[in-house]
Write a protein that holds these residues in place. Structure first.
Motif, PDB file in Angstrom:
ATOM      1  N   ASP A  40      34.005  42.864  58.960  1.00  0.00           N
ATOM      2  CA  ASP A  40      35.401  42.960  58.529  1.00  0.00           C
ATOM      3  C   ASP A  40      36.349  42.608  59.662  1.00  0.00           C
ATOM      4  N   GLY A  41      37.369  41.821  59.338  1.00  0.00           N
ATOM      5  CA  GLY A  41      38.379  41.472  60.314  1.00  0.00           C
ATOM      6  C   GLY A  41      37.989  40.376  61.280  1.00  0.00           C
ATOM      7  N   SER A  42      36.848  39.742  61.064  1.00  0.00           N
ATOM      8  CA  SER A  42      36.432  38.651  61.948  1.00  0.00           C
ATOM      9  C   SER A  42      36.077  37.429  61.124  1.00  0.00           C
ATOM     10  N   ASN A  43      35.979  36.289  61.786  1.00  0.00           N
ATOM     11  CA  ASN A  43      35.568  35.092  61.073  1.00  0.00           C
ATOM     12  C   ASN A  43      34.316  34.509  61.716  1.00  0.00           C
ATOM     13  N   PHE A  99      31.896  35.575  65.103  1.00  0.00           N
ATOM     14  CA  PHE A  99      30.445  35.796  65.044  1.00  0.00           C
ATOM     15  C   PHE A  99      29.729  34.943  66.094  1.00  0.00           C
ATOM     16  N   LEU A 100      30.134  33.670  66.196  1.00  0.00           N
ATOM     17  CA  LEU A 100      29.505  32.769  67.159  1.00  0.00           C
ATOM     18  C   LEU A 100      29.772  33.219  68.601  1.00  0.00           C
ATOM     19  N   LEU A 101      31.016  33.593  68.888  1.00  0.00           N
ATOM     20  CA  LEU A 101      31.365  34.049  70.239  1.00  0.00           C
ATOM     21  C   LEU A 101      30.553  35.294  70.619  1.00  0.00           C
ATOM     22  N   LYS A 102      30.409  36.207  69.670  1.00  0.00           N
ATOM     23  CA  LYS A 102      29.642  37.433  69.918  1.00  0.00           C
ATOM     24  C   LYS A 102      28.161  37.114  70.151  1.00  0.00           C
ATOM     25  N   THR A 103      27.626  36.189  69.341  1.00  0.00           N
ATOM     26  CA  THR A 103      26.218  35.800  69.477  1.00  0.00           C
ATOM     27  C   THR A 103      25.975  35.088  70.802  1.00  0.00           C
ATOM     28  N   ILE A 104      26.886  34.204  71.177  1.00  0.00           N
ATOM     29  CA  ILE A 104      26.770  33.484  72.457  1.00  0.00           C
ATOM     30  C   ILE A 104      26.786  34.470  73.626  1.00  0.00           C
ATOM     31  N   LEU A 139      29.595  25.920  74.700  1.00  0.00           N
ATOM     32  CA  LEU A 139      29.429  26.729  73.490  1.00  0.00           C
ATOM     33  C   LEU A 139      30.661  27.587  73.206  1.00  0.00           C
ATOM     34  N   LYS A 140      31.210  28.206  74.244  1.00  0.00           N
ATOM     35  CA  LYS A 140      32.385  29.061  74.043  1.00  0.00           C
ATOM     36  C   LYS A 140      33.599  28.247  73.606  1.00  0.00           C
ATOM     37  N   ALA A 141      33.735  27.054  74.188  1.00  0.00           N
ATOM     38  CA  ALA A 141      34.840  26.180  73.785  1.00  0.00           C
ATOM     39  C   ALA A 141      34.681  25.775  72.322  1.00  0.00           C
ATOM     40  N   GLY A 142      33.445  25.427  71.930  1.00  0.00           N
ATOM     41  CA  GLY A 142      33.190  25.051  70.543  1.00  0.00           C
ATOM     42  C   GLY A 142      33.422  26.199  69.579  1.00  0.00           C
ATOM     43  N   ILE A 169      36.067  26.568  66.501  1.00  0.00           N
ATOM     44  CA  ILE A 169      35.659  26.958  65.147  1.00  0.00           C
ATOM     45  C   ILE A 169      36.468  28.166  64.677  1.00  0.00           C
ATOM     46  N   LYS A 170      36.741  29.092  65.578  1.00  0.00           N
ATOM     47  CA  LYS A 170      37.567  30.252  65.232  1.00  0.00           C
ATOM     48  C   LYS A 170      38.955  29.802  64.759  1.00  0.00           C
ATOM     49  N   GLU A 171      39.543  28.854  65.480  1.00  0.00           N
ATOM     50  CA  GLU A 171      40.862  28.338  65.102  1.00  0.00           C
ATOM     51  C   GLU A 171      40.808  27.622  63.752  1.00  0.00           C
ATOM     52  N   ILE A 172      39.740  26.853  63.558  1.00  0.00           N
ATOM     53  CA  ILE A 172      39.567  26.152  62.283  1.00  0.00           C
ATOM     54  C   ILE A 172      39.412  27.150  61.139  1.00  0.00           C
ATOM     55  N   GLU A 173      38.565  28.173  61.355  1.00  0.00           N
ATOM     56  CA  GLU A 173      38.313  29.168  60.313  1.00  0.00           C
ATOM     57  C   GLU A 173      39.575  29.948  59.966  1.00  0.00           C
ATOM     58  N   ASP A 174      40.399  30.238  60.969  1.00  0.00           N
ATOM     59  CA  ASP A 174      41.681  30.914  60.704  1.00  0.00           C
ATOM     60  C   ASP A 174      42.557  30.057  59.791  1.00  0.00           C
ATOM     61  N   LYS A 175      42.564  28.751  60.054  1.00  0.00           N
ATOM     62  CA  LYS A 175      43.364  27.838  59.234  1.00  0.00           C
ATOM     63  C   LYS A 175      42.777  27.722  57.828  1.00  0.00           C
ATOM     64  N   LEU A 176      41.468  27.654  57.726  1.00  0.00           N
ATOM     65  CA  LEU A 176      40.818  27.575  56.406  1.00  0.00           C
ATOM     66  C   LEU A 176      41.159  28.805  55.570  1.00  0.00           C
ATOM     67  N   GLU A 177      41.142  29.970  56.216  1.00  0.00           N
ATOM     68  CA  GLU A 177      41.463  31.219  55.511  1.00  0.00           C
ATOM     69  C   GLU A 177      42.904  31.210  55.003  1.00  0.00           C
TER      70      GLU A 177
END
Length: 205
Positions: free
Chosen positions: A91-94, A98-103, A118-121, A125-133
């Motif tokens: 909840d509250g994450s995209n 998840f990727l940043l936490k896994t990395i 990886l962190k830059a990527g 993706i976080k920025e993209i996912e925020d926009k998709l949402e």
């Protein structure tokens, strides 16, 4: 005259160090993420209608796929390091969170340069996912409209039995891949062991 020459010689390395310091890339992942102007340009767009939103959604998804494909081997190591017993997105994450936490959890498996990539990527993706949402909230369903190239007719995909086959059962197309533990998977071997096989496909987006 000698004093001015000595001063000039002293200033050369100082200026060189200043130039190096100014041109050195920052270690912040979010700074690296903003290095792709196309992503920043796409996330800044404000579509006027559902069609424009669907088009923007498809472009953002394409960018996300490009991030994964550009360093495929690295991302595969990340996915293999993910905790399969916990929910992918809390909840509250995209997906980027998840990727940043896994990395971060698998950081010992990567070099400093790999971690930076990886962190830059993941930040991108976080920025993209925020926009998709935000697009989905403003234009519900904009992400479910297939874009050009995503759909293939059944005969092209090898899913039809053919004109002369009448009631003959259609054979499922063969495929290879990896399971969640990184083991090789071959559909011919999977299907030959069972009378009926139920497949559940997952993908990174």
């Amino acid at each position: 005259m000698k004093l001015s020459k000595i001063a000039a010689l002293f200033m050369v390395p100082v200026l060189a160090l200043c130039l190096v310091a100014c041109s050195a890339p920052g270690g912040n992942a979010s700074e690296s993420a903003s290095s792709d102007p196309k992503i920043a340009e796409l996330t800044a767009q404000k579509p006027a209608n559902a069609d424009e939103a669907a088009e923007l959604y498809a472009k953002l998804m394409q960018k996300e796929n490009e991030i994964f494909s550009s360093d495929n081997a690295l991302w595969e190591k990340v996915f293999n390091a993910a905790n399969k017993d916990s929910a992918m997105i809390e909840d509250g994450s995209n997906y980027g969170d998840f990727l940043l936490k896994t990395i971060d959890g698998a950081k010992d498996e990567f070099t400093a340069d790999e971690l930076k990539t990886l962190k830059a990527g993941a930040q991108q993706i976080k920025e993209i996912e925020d926009k998709l949402e935000s697009l989905e909230k403003e234009f519900p369903g904009c992400g479910s409209t297939p874009s050009a190239g995503e759909s293939v007719d059944a005969s092209t995909a090898g899913m039809t039995a053919g004109a002369n086959a009448s009631s003959e059962t259609t054979k499922f197309p063969s495929f290879t891949g990896k399971d969640l533990d990184g083991n090789d998977v071959n559909s011919d071997e999977l299907f030959s062991k069972n009378k009926v096989t139920v497949m559940n496909f997952w993908f990174t987006t």
